[in-house]
Enzyme design. Structure first.
Site, short mmCIF file in Angstrom:
data_model
loop_
_atom_site.label_atom_id
_atom_site.label_comp_id
_atom_site.label_asym_id
_atom_site.label_seq_id
_atom_site.Cartn_x
_atom_site.Cartn_y
_atom_site.Cartn_z
N ASN A 179 0.72 7.15 -1.28
CA ASN A 179 -0.05 6.59 -0.52
C ASN A 179 -1.51 6.63 -1.25
O ASN A 179 -1.77 8.04 -1.70
CB ASN A 179 0.25 7.34 1.50
CG ASN A 179 -0.69 6.85 1.56
OD1 ASN A 179 -1.55 5.80 1.87
ND2 ASN A 179 -1.91 7.60 2.45
N HIS A 216 -4.75 7.86 -0.21
CA HIS A 216 -5.55 8.44 1.03
C HIS A 216 -7.41 8.44 0.90
O HIS A 216 -7.43 9.44 -0.44
CB HIS A 216 -5.16 9.55 1.56
CG HIS A 216 -6.02 10.36 2.37
ND1 HIS A 216 -5.87 9.65 3.96
CD2 HIS A 216 -6.73 11.31 2.74
CE1 HIS A 216 -6.60 10.26 5.17
NE2 HIS A 216 -6.50 11.34 4.15
N SER A 230 -8.02 10.12 -3.07
CA SER A 230 -6.00 11.31 -3.39
C SER A 230 -4.88 10.59 -3.15
O SER A 230 -4.68 9.42 -2.11
CB SER A 230 -5.62 12.50 -2.46
OG SER A 230 -7.07 13.36 -2.30
N ASP A 243 -0.33 12.12 5.18
CA ASP A 243 -0.93 13.12 4.25
C ASP A 243 -0.46 14.52 3.97
O ASP A 243 -0.93 14.88 3.21
CB ASP A 243 -2.32 12.58 5.09
CG ASP A 243 -2.59 11.49 6.03
OD1 ASP A 243 -2.06 10.28 4.12
OD2 ASP A 243 -3.37 11.39 6.25
#
Length: 230
Positions: free
Chosen positions: A121, A123, A150, A159
């Site tokens: 992912n 972020h 990130s 997250d």
């Protein structure tokens, strides 16, 4: 860190991308793929919004798409229904890597654990700080000197998976949340392809927990960071 561009060609990394919005990061990957700059094949794009411009980007590049946004009644598709259809589609595409790029639904641990490939992912913060939404506004309110984005491995906790790479910028006194959003997006457009290149070249592994303690003594500590003046 340098990557030997003269090494033998490698098998393209099969990537599926989950999106919710405009898809600017998807476009970066499409452009890099078409230019031969990344050894990847984008095998499909899933969107939870039928109005996401990312779908247009994918269709223009002849990439298969799946829109999972509403049920027959016209209501928003529930997360369990979404996950069932998304998993079926991902199994059909058989990706080596699933990329969440601006995807705005929280996925269940069961879906993540049973997906046909690992997920990463993108972020917009320097995790582990500022998980969740409104990261740029929160950075301004806190008076932080540094901000960025990130890429982390997706786990059931929001997250919270291992952070693989980060791109960092300095926050200026005149920066607003809107300004930071624009600046961080420029970082994202560099960090995502760089990270995927490292994964495709086996320079970076998603199986970080399986690296021996002896090997870890000679490897850089994660996350790897890019310092960029954006």
């Amino acid at each position: 860190m340098s990557i030997d561009q003269t090494s033998q060609p490698i098998k393209p990394l099969r990537i599926a991308v989950l999106v919710s919005g405009s898809g600017s990061n998807l476009q970066v990957l499409i452009d890099a793929m078409q230019a031969g700059a990344l050894p990847i094949e984008i095998v499909g794009v899933i969107s939870n919004r039928e109005d996401a411009y990312a779908l247009t980007r994918a269709k223009d590049a002849n990439i298969p798409v799946a829109v999972l946004s509403h049920v027959a009644s016209g209501k928003r598709m529930g997360i369990k229904t979404f996950e069932a259809h998304a998993n079926e589609q991902l199994v059909a595409w058989q990706p080596n890597l699933i990329v969440l790029a601006g995807f705005m639904r929280v996925l269940s641990g069961s879906f993540i654990d049973n997906a046909p490939a690992s997920m990463i992912n993108l972020h917009p913060s320097l995790l582990p700080v500022y998980k969740g939404l409104d990261t740029h506004k929160r950075v301004i309110q806190a008076g932080d000197r540094y901000h960025g984005c990130s890429i982390h491995k997706v786990t059931a906790e929001l997250d919270a998976g291992q952070v693989l790479t980060q791109a960092v910028l300095s926050v200026g006194n005149s920066d607003t949340a809107e300004c930071l959003q624009s600046r961080v997006q420029k970082l994202e457009h560099q960090l995502l392809p760089w990270t995927i290149l490292l994964l495709a070249k086996n320079v970076l592994s998603l199986e970080v927990n399986n690296i021996s303690s002896q090997a870890k003594q000679y490897l850089p500590t994660l996350p790897l960071q890019l310092l960029i003046d954006a």
